[in-house]
Design an enzyme around this catalytic site. Structure first.
Site, PDB file in Angstrom:
ATOM      1  N   ASP A 169       7.975  14.927 -25.868  1.00  0.00           N
ATOM      2  CA  ASP A 169       7.067  15.766 -25.086  1.00  0.00           C
ATOM      3  C   ASP A 169       5.983  14.932 -24.411  1.00  0.00           C
ATOM      4  O   ASP A 169       5.707  13.786 -24.802  1.00  0.00           O
ATOM      5  CB  ASP A 169       6.422  16.819 -25.998  1.00  0.00           C
ATOM      6  CG  ASP A 169       6.164  18.130 -25.268  1.00  0.00           C
ATOM      7  OD1 ASP A 169       6.124  18.135 -24.023  1.00  0.00           O
ATOM      8  OD2 ASP A 169       6.003  19.159 -25.948  1.00  0.00           O
ATOM      9  N   MET A 170       5.373  15.519 -23.394  1.00  0.00           N
ATOM     10  CA  MET A 170       4.216  14.933 -22.694  1.00  0.00           C
ATOM     11  C   MET A 170       3.365  16.104 -22.229  1.00  0.00           C
ATOM     12  O   MET A 170       3.739  16.818 -21.302  1.00  0.00           O
ATOM     13  CB  MET A 170       4.670  14.097 -21.494  1.00  0.00           C
ATOM     14  CG  MET A 170       3.529  13.486 -20.698  1.00  0.00           C
ATOM     15  SD  MET A 170       4.077  12.933 -19.069  1.00  0.00           S
ATOM     16  CE  MET A 170       2.580  12.104 -18.497  1.00  0.00           C
TER      17      MET A 170
ATOM     18  N   GLU B 176       0.820  -1.211   0.000  1.00  0.00           N
ATOM     19  CA  GLU B 176       0.000   0.000   0.000  1.00  0.00           C
ATOM     20  C   GLU B 176       0.858   1.269   0.000  1.00  0.00           C
ATOM     21  O   GLU B 176       0.390   2.338  -0.376  1.00  0.00           O
ATOM     22  CB  GLU B 176      -0.914   0.023   1.233  1.00  0.00           C
ATOM     23  CG  GLU B 176      -1.858  -1.168   1.337  1.00  0.00           C
ATOM     24  CD  GLU B 176      -3.073  -1.027   0.436  1.00  0.00           C
ATOM     25  OE1 GLU B 176      -3.147  -0.033  -0.328  1.00  0.00           O
ATOM     26  OE2 GLU B 176      -3.952  -1.903   0.486  1.00  0.00           O
TER      27      GLU B 176
ATOM     28  N   GLU C 242      20.889  42.581 -35.037  1.00  0.00           N
ATOM     29  CA  GLU C 242      20.650  41.474 -34.108  1.00  0.00           C
ATOM     30  C   GLU C 242      21.194  40.160 -34.658  1.00  0.00           C
ATOM     31  O   GLU C 242      21.611  39.290 -33.881  1.00  0.00           O
ATOM     32  CB  GLU C 242      19.157  41.359 -33.790  1.00  0.00           C
ATOM     33  CG  GLU C 242      18.647  42.508 -32.934  1.00  0.00           C
ATOM     34  CD  GLU C 242      17.303  42.228 -32.289  1.00  0.00           C
ATOM     35  OE1 GLU C 242      16.591  41.298 -32.751  1.00  0.00           O
ATOM     36  OE2 GLU C 242      16.957  42.929 -31.315  1.00  0.00           O
TER      37      GLU C 242
ATOM     38  N   ASP D 191      13.429  15.585 -13.879  1.00  0.00           N
ATOM     39  CA  ASP D 191      13.840  14.747 -12.760  1.00  0.00           C
ATOM     40  C   ASP D 191      15.002  13.858 -13.186  1.00  0.00           C
ATOM     41  O   ASP D 191      15.309  13.708 -14.371  1.00  0.00           O
ATOM     42  CB  ASP D 191      12.655  13.900 -12.260  1.00  0.00           C
ATOM     43  CG  ASP D 191      12.024  13.052 -13.356  1.00  0.00           C
ATOM     44  OD1 ASP D 191      12.686  12.113 -13.833  1.00  0.00           O
ATOM     45  OD2 ASP D 191      10.868  13.319 -13.741  1.00  0.00           O
TER      46      ASP D 191
ATOM     47  N   ASP E  55       5.983  20.387 -33.340  1.00  0.00           N
ATOM     48  CA  ASP E  55       4.653  19.801 -33.514  1.00  0.00           C
ATOM     49  C   ASP E  55       3.982  20.262 -34.816  1.00  0.00           C
ATOM     50  O   ASP E  55       4.061  21.430 -35.181  1.00  0.00           O
ATOM     51  CB  ASP E  55       3.798  20.218 -32.312  1.00  0.00           C
ATOM     52  CG  ASP E  55       2.515  19.414 -32.184  1.00  0.00           C
ATOM     53  OD1 ASP E  55       2.249  18.556 -33.045  1.00  0.00           O
ATOM     54  OD2 ASP E  55       1.784  19.653 -31.208  1.00  0.00           O
TER      55      ASP E  55
END
Length: 726
Positions: free
Chosen positions: A478-479, A176, A611, A531, A367
């Site tokens: 990606d997520m 658990e 630039e 992470d 994407d």
């Protein structure tokens, strides 16, 4: 030897260069925690005290001795059902529905090298760098065994901990709750330092005293999350950036996690890190094993800065892998903020030509290149190239981009499926949802059930078909939504959230094995899965979807407490910024982006000539010092949440080269002068600032600092380079 066992006293001591960790098997077979901190000699069991405590129960083995109670004693792996009413590392529901697990010492093994974890990322080290201690605990009644794993990297001041729960009994049990580490402190007043946030504003530092009761952070989102990072510091109340004692805990996992900090009735402190107990009921049949992801521990008596340096070295050298572990990363431009979904093959080719002119190494097509994908409402799961939109095949597009003189990268989101997709229409049961309920939508997409092998295998085959069409050298993974309907048609429900993450790892392990030279950048709506678990497969992660330079200063600041700069994807984007509307100079945006893996997120062709020349200079400057930025010791020199400036620096291993970056956050009338104190220098060396040619003593730069210019500008930024003279 990094691991010692004193047979007579039954004491284990784990030693690193500057720290020690000690525990003891007591007369009843319980594994008690004695000490963790700076280097010591001798046995620390004198710290254990025994008194008759009211309402603190006593094990039956103790007989009439009321002074012995698990409710008070410091433990290595506390469990529910032993009379300890504090937070538990392990909760077992037995075959008879009772919740109890009484673990006693059953043996140990010391071996050379670092243990590995099946199906999970973990710190890696060769046989000369690490030792492993394995301690076996057992409950003789229910047959549950726990294998506690300790990895010791002596030179790095790193100790890792993991646990394997083994059902050796005659019936099923349910786990658990399971942690990989418990730290018990019998004395001291501590603060908990954690990193909180939200999408587009991740990893803000929070420091709170650990008071009586429990403080809890964690994630139930299926990812480690934007909201809380699975890494914390336990610090003495007087610890600063430069001084004081602090302990770090980094969970090597990319899913739901739980960290609990508790001060008990006797002012003792317990810290636990492990799997989130909500949405988790892991059934183990006879002979089955649950492996708890590991936690990386480290200790510093030189403040947060000293702790960060240890973690940066550990993650860079012993978590990240592959050809890009310590290699220069390509400077890239991503098509997302340049074109969003509104692009074709010519758009990408023009971006490549513009990139080549400026010295950029790679173009990434984000994407919108596959299926019926003109916005974020459809097409996910249909990983077939939309040649009509591109105006050519993917192979032809890659060839054109390479001919322009730059590399090619591509965006994917393998874990997701749109309801408006051929894949969902063919396999609606592959999505993670309860067939009796309407799903909770996120970004008009659903999550594929990656706990199922057939789902992963199908997507893997589709992605490989894309990657095999040409010279693709980079993938942005990606997520873009959290898990809500945590349900599987083929898996036991309490296992889904854990097995889902293992499925993601399985996919990534196969992908990195098949394409070992592919650079993969992790992403989860930016920094929602930043992470150590992901860094095992993806050596850099898109730090945040927020590219605003001022916000990024604060995001980078929090991220840097644990994660190396080489892991931070940081880009110069357009102004007004697409997330905040703020206008910041290209110079300042470049200084901020040079904190990590450098790149651009804008339409290069729209830049004025002046630039464009600045971009060329930025790239030359970054490439000159890329090794220092990615591999040098990093120091935070200010707190951008409180101070009027943000300052940080990189120091080479030999301490002879220094790169200092500063951004002024506040400008006032009749402005006061700010002085930045450097760190990590050779005190007696003379450092020359390369632009002004002025020389400074290392001790002077560290004790008195260097004055910053006073300019009437908005967010002016400065780069100082110091070299030891002679």
């Amino acid at each position: 030897m990094a691991i010692l066992f004193q047979q007579d006293e039954k004491i284990f001591t784990l030693q690193t260069k500057q720290t020690a960790y000690q525990m003891k098997i007591d007369d009843f077979g319980y594994l008690l925690h004695l000490y963790y901190g700076g280097k010591i000699s001798g046995s620390m069991d004198y710290l254990l005290t025994y008194y008759d405590r009211g309402f603190s129960g006593n094990p039956y083995d103790a007989g009439s001795d009321r002074t012995y109670s698990m409710d008070v004693l410091p433990q290595e792996y506390p469990t529910t059902g032993t009379g300890d009413y504090r937070n538990s590392a392990l909760v077992i529901r037995n075959h008879d529905e009772s919740e109890c697990c009484d673990l006693r010492y059953a043996g140990h093994e010391i071996r050379t090298g670092k243990y590995g974890l099946p199906g999970l990322p973990a710190v890696h080290a060769n046989s000369r760098e690490a030792q492993t201690l394995e301690i076996l605990l057992e409950d003789v009644v229910n047959g549950v065994r726990v294998r506690l794993l300790y990895g010791v990297l002596e030179e790095d001041d790193i100790i890792t901990r993991s646990a394997q729960i083994i059902n050796q009994g005659t019936g099923s049990v349910v786990v658990e709750k399971a942690a990989s580490v418990c730290l018990d402190f019998v004395t001291g007043d501590y603060d908990l330092v954690s990193l909180y946030g939200r999408h587009a504003m991740e990893r803000n530092m929070q420091r709170t005293p650990i008071a009586h009761g429990s403080q809890v952070i964690g994630s139930r989102r299926g990812s480690s999350s934007h909201q809380y990072n699975p890494a914390v510091i336990v610090a003495d109340g007087n610890t600063t950036e430069d001084s004081g004692s602090c302990y770090g805990m980094v969970f090597v996992y990319s899913g739901n996690f739980l960290c609990e900090a508790e001060k008990d009735q006797y002012n003792q402190t317990r810290i636990l890190m492990g799997l989130q107990s909500e949405l988790f009921h892991y059934s183990l049949k006879e002979g089955e094993i649950l492996t708890v992801p590991e936690t990386i521990l480290s200790y510093s008596d030189r403040g947060f800065g000293g702790l960060s340096v240890k973690y940066h070295h550990c993650i860079r050298d012993h978590v990240c892998r592959g050809v890009y572990q310590n290699s220069p990363r390509p400077v890239l431009v991503n098509s997302w903020e340049a074109a969003y979904f509104q692009f074709n093959g010519e758009t990408i080719c023009q971006l490549a030509k513009d990139a080549a002119e400026l010295g950029i190494d790679m173009v990434v097509m984000d994407d919108g290149w596959f299926g019926k994908r003109e916005d974020d409402n459809s097409g996910l799961g249909d990983w077939q190239v939309n040649e009509t939109k591109l105006g050519c095949s993917l192979a032809e597009l890659i060839h054109k981009v390479n001919d322009a003189g730059v590399k090619f990268g591509i965006w994917i989101e393998p874990e997701m499926v749109s309801e408006d997709s051929d894949l969902y229409r063919a396999h609606p049961d592959w999505a993670m949802l309860n067939p009796r309920r309407n799903p909770v939508r996120g970004r008009n997409q659903l999550v594929l059930d990656f706990s199922r092998k057939e789902v992963r295998d199908y997507i893997f085959e589709q992605i490989c078909c894309v990657l095999d069409q040409g010279n693709i050298e980079y993938v942005k993974w990606d997520m873009n939504r959290s898990l809500t309907d945590v349900y599987s048609t083929e898996n036991q429900q309490g296992k889904v959230s854990y097995d889902y993450v293992l499925g993601v790892y399985d996919f990534l392990e196969k992908l990195t094995a098949k394409y070992p030279h592919l650079l993969i950048e992790g992403c989860c709506g930016g920094g929602g899965r930043f992470d150590a678990g992901m860094l095992y497969y993806t050596p850099q992660i898109w730090c945040s979807d927020n590219t605003d330079a001022v916000d990024r200063l604060r995001i980078h600041y929090g991220t840097s407490f644990f994660y190396p700069m080489s892991a931070i994807g940081a880009h110069v984007s357009a102004v007004p910024n697409h997330q905040t509307g703020r206008n910041i100079s290209l110079h300042t945006r470049g200084i901020v982006a040079m904190t990590g893996a450098f790149g651009y997120e804008l339409s290069l062709g729209r830049l004025p000539k002046e630039e464009k020349e600045q971009v060329k200079d930025q790239i030359r400057q970054y490439k000159t010092y890329e090794r220092l930025i990615s591999g040098g010791d990093y120091y935070r020199l200010s707190d951008p949440f409180r101070d009027s400036y943000a300052a940080w620096m990189f120091v080479s291993e030999d301490q002879r080269t220094v790169l200092l970056h500063v951004v002024m956050l506040e400008i006032h009338g009749n402005m006061t002068v700010s002085y930045v104190k450097l760190r990590g220098l050779l005190p007696d060396a003379s450092y020359e600032e390369t632009e002004s040619k002025k020389c400074y003593q290392g001790s002077a730069l560290m004790r008195a600092g260097i004055p910053l210019p006073v300019e009437m500008k908005e967010y002016p930024a400065y780069q100082f380079i110091f070299q030891v003279k002679g």
